[in-house]
Design a protein around this motif. Sequence first.
Motif, PDB file in Angstrom:
ATOM      1  N   TYR A  85      12.399   2.241 -17.901  1.00  0.00           N
ATOM      2  CA  TYR A  85      10.948   2.100 -17.753  1.00  0.00           C
ATOM      3  C   TYR A  85      10.466   2.783 -16.476  1.00  0.00           C
ATOM      4  N   ASN A  86      11.183   2.557 -15.381  1.00  0.00           N
ATOM      5  CA  ASN A  86      10.780   3.154 -14.106  1.00  0.00           C
ATOM      6  C   ASN A  86      10.842   4.667 -14.135  1.00  0.00           C
ATOM      7  N   TRP A  87      11.711   5.216 -14.980  1.00  0.00           N
ATOM      8  CA  TRP A  87      11.745   6.677 -15.129  1.00  0.00           C
ATOM      9  C   TRP A  87      10.376   7.163 -15.604  1.00  0.00           C
ATOM     10  N   GLY A  88       9.834   6.519 -16.622  1.00  0.00           N
ATOM     11  CA  GLY A  88       8.512   6.903 -17.106  1.00  0.00           C
ATOM     12  C   GLY A  88       7.414   6.578 -16.128  1.00  0.00           C
ATOM     13  N   PHE A  89       7.511   5.407 -15.488  1.00  0.00           N
ATOM     14  CA  PHE A  89       6.479   4.943 -14.559  1.00  0.00           C
ATOM     15  C   PHE A  89       6.340   5.901 -13.383  1.00  0.00           C
ATOM     16  N   PHE A  90       7.454   6.280 -12.768  1.00  0.00           N
ATOM     17  CA  PHE A  90       7.369   7.139 -11.588  1.00  0.00           C
ATOM     18  C   PHE A  90       7.237   8.622 -11.953  1.00  0.00           C
ATOM     19  N   THR A  91       7.504   8.981 -13.206  1.00  0.00           N
ATOM     20  CA  THR A  91       7.117  10.316 -13.668  1.00  0.00           C
ATOM     21  C   THR A  91       5.604  10.435 -13.637  1.00  0.00           C
ATOM     22  N   MET A  92       4.948   9.398 -14.149  1.00  0.00           N
ATOM     23  CA  MET A  92       3.482   9.385 -14.130  1.00  0.00           C
ATOM     24  C   MET A  92       2.950   9.318 -12.705  1.00  0.00           C
ATOM     25  N   LEU A  93       3.493   8.405 -11.900  1.00  0.00           N
ATOM     26  CA  LEU A  93       2.983   8.200 -10.549  1.00  0.00           C
ATOM     27  C   LEU A  93       3.214   9.424  -9.671  1.00  0.00           C
ATOM     28  N   GLY A  94       4.358  10.088  -9.854  1.00  0.00           N
ATOM     29  CA  GLY A  94       4.717  11.195  -8.980  1.00  0.00           C
ATOM     30  C   GLY A  94       4.217  12.552  -9.432  1.00  0.00           C
ATOM     31  N   TYR A  95       3.887  12.701 -10.742  1.00  0.00           N
ATOM     32  CA  TYR A  95       3.509  14.039 -11.191  1.00  0.00           C
ATOM     33  C   TYR A  95       2.135  14.128 -11.843  1.00  0.00           C
ATOM     34  N   ALA A  96       1.577  13.016 -12.315  1.00  0.00           N
ATOM     35  CA  ALA A  96       0.258  13.068 -12.958  1.00  0.00           C
ATOM     36  C   ALA A  96      -0.856  13.592 -12.051  1.00  0.00           C
TER      37      ALA A  96
ATOM     38  N   LEU B 131       0.768  10.904 -24.870  1.00  0.00           N
ATOM     39  CA  LEU B 131      -0.578  11.495 -24.902  1.00  0.00           C
ATOM     40  C   LEU B 131      -0.813  12.394 -23.690  1.00  0.00           C
ATOM     41  N   ILE B 132      -0.344  11.956 -22.512  1.00  0.00           N
ATOM     42  CA  ILE B 132      -0.468  12.816 -21.330  1.00  0.00           C
ATOM     43  C   ILE B 132       0.320  14.104 -21.535  1.00  0.00           C
ATOM     44  N   GLY B 133       1.515  13.978 -22.126  1.00  0.00           N
ATOM     45  CA  GLY B 133       2.341  15.156 -22.370  1.00  0.00           C
ATOM     46  C   GLY B 133       1.732  16.113 -23.374  1.00  0.00           C
TER      47      GLY B 133
ATOM     48  N   MET C 216       0.825  -1.203   0.000  1.00  0.00           N
ATOM     49  CA  MET C 216       0.000   0.000   0.000  1.00  0.00           C
ATOM     50  C   MET C 216       0.860   1.255   0.000  1.00  0.00           C
ATOM     51  N   GLY C 217       2.029   1.179   0.635  1.00  0.00           N
ATOM     52  CA  GLY C 217       2.886   2.350   0.766  1.00  0.00           C
ATOM     53  C   GLY C 217       3.374   2.914  -0.543  1.00  0.00           C
ATOM     54  N   ILE C 218       3.342   2.102  -1.611  1.00  0.00           N
ATOM     55  CA  ILE C 218       3.840   2.576  -2.907  1.00  0.00           C
ATOM     56  C   ILE C 218       2.972   3.705  -3.446  1.00  0.00           C
ATOM     57  N   GLY C 219       1.656   3.509  -3.449  1.00  0.00           N
ATOM     58  CA  GLY C 219       0.775   4.533  -4.002  1.00  0.00           C
ATOM     59  C   GLY C 219       0.019   5.334  -2.969  1.00  0.00           C
ATOM     60  N   LEU C 220       0.328   5.110  -1.698  1.00  0.00           N
ATOM     61  CA  LEU C 220      -0.431   5.750  -0.620  1.00  0.00           C
ATOM     62  C   LEU C 220      -0.364   7.273  -0.679  1.00  0.00           C
ATOM     63  N   VAL C 221       0.783   7.820  -1.034  1.00  0.00           N
ATOM     64  CA  VAL C 221       0.957   9.269  -0.982  1.00  0.00           C
ATOM     65  C   VAL C 221       0.461   9.980  -2.233  1.00  0.00           C
ATOM     66  N   ASP C 222       0.132   9.229  -3.299  1.00  0.00           N
ATOM     67  CA  ASP C 222      -0.305   9.872  -4.538  1.00  0.00           C
ATOM     68  C   ASP C 222      -1.469  10.840  -4.345  1.00  0.00           C
ATOM     69  N   PRO C 223      -2.546  10.436  -3.657  1.00  0.00           N
ATOM     70  CA  PRO C 223      -3.690  11.355  -3.542  1.00  0.00           C
ATOM     71  C   PRO C 223      -3.412  12.607  -2.714  1.00  0.00           C
ATOM     72  N   ILE C 224      -2.368  12.606  -1.875  1.00  0.00           N
ATOM     73  CA  ILE C 224      -2.130  13.765  -1.010  1.00  0.00           C
ATOM     74  C   ILE C 224      -0.985  14.644  -1.507  1.00  0.00           C
ATOM     75  N   LEU C 225      -0.420  14.334  -2.679  1.00  0.00           N
ATOM     76  CA  LEU C 225       0.683  15.155  -3.176  1.00  0.00           C
ATOM     77  C   LEU C 225       0.276  16.613  -3.376  1.00  0.00           C
ATOM     78  N   PRO C 226      -0.827  16.907  -4.086  1.00  0.00           N
ATOM     79  CA  PRO C 226      -1.219  18.317  -4.224  1.00  0.00           C
ATOM     80  C   PRO C 226      -1.516  18.972  -2.874  1.00  0.00           C
TER      81      PRO C 226
END
Length: 425
Positions: free
Chosen positions: A214-225, A281-283, A21-31
């Motif tokens: 691959y992880n560069w793209g993956f965590f760009t999306m996870l950390g900034y989307a 497409l996101i970009g 759970m800790g991997i994506g737990l902080v995503d919703p509270i980043l903003p």
Amino acid sequence: MLFKQPRAVYAVAFACVVSFMGIGLVDPILPALSAKLDATPSQVSLLFTSYLLVTAVAMLFTGWVASRIGAKPTLITGLALIVVFAALAGLSGSINGIVGFRAGWGLGNALFIATSLAVIVASATGGFAGAIVLYEAALGLGIAAGPLIGGLLGDVSWRGPFFGVSVLMAIALLATVVFVEPVPKPARPTPLLAPIKALRHRSLLTMGVTALLYNWGFFTMLGYAPYPMELNEIQLGFVFFAWGLLLAFFSITGAPWLQRRFGTAPSLYGALSVFAVLLLLIGLFTDVRGVVIGCVIASGVVAGINNTLTTQAVMLVSPVERPVASAAYGFVRFIGGGLAPYAAGRMVEHGSMHVPFVVGAAVVLAGVAVLTTGHHALAAADARLAAGDGHGRPGDVAGEMADEFGGAPDAIDFQKETSPKEPAR
């Protein structure tokens, strides 16, 4: 089989759910963190960077530690560190404090993940099949639930997700101490520099660099989307909950089917290329909320496929022992994941919100190019897998599942289970 296990298995499986759970737990509270702590997105992204970089470096030493003090003490140490540092992150009043405590959290997570599967395998009834089903179930549930729990608790307070993890891990720690029996140490302790030396092998290094890109793209999306979506904590939680469900489902069902139908290399080329298109497409349409949300959710499909096939390939092509290969691979790939979110924030500050996603797409495509240099090794691995009637040895299966998050069970000597027809690599 899934519901007829010793209490020790359920104790560790519950801890696995919370850990994943800790991997994506902080995503919703980043903003929310950015707004309430007066921090820039690049500063907030350091929550990923400190966590993942410490996890990457710790991967080099977890095998050395666990092979000397034993799996259960390593497990308990990792859980205790997560409890303490997650609580300290919730108590912190500055972004720098949270970033620092997330680093300690990453150390605990590395110690825990590196030994959790070993304990489940040693304690579960039904052999490897029962153990892997449990581990897969815990992995999928944790990935999917993390963002949703983070969103629900984050809607109350940005401190909520940190305290929630600390409380849940404290329960798991108590259950582990009470119910888990000691696991025998391996016959041969893991040398300290073994993972670094393993990277001299071209096949392992190729897979590691591919995963880094691959992880560069993956965590760009996870950390900034989450920023261009402009959603509240609960809404972000549901978006990434849907993403996590797809990731878990396709990692368990889609990836094996594609591997059997097309082979590992072609399936990875396709998954990585589609992921690069989604990032592009996101970009290109960063200002269109529906496109960003749709692409993020859809990326769960290819992320699940890529995660499973890549980790399986690492275990099959590596010429060193699986725990060593897992540690070396985890070290390389998490470097990309740690650096990408911070770099994305800096690109936005000095360019525009479109730039990090376009760059991420290009980096993932570079990963496809790197992967092609290992095509022959992947084809040979597929041939060996097919020669075994389509099933990997127990070591292959356990290795690929443990490596999903950076560790492999050091307390089990898989080489003893190698069939006579296939020499140990």
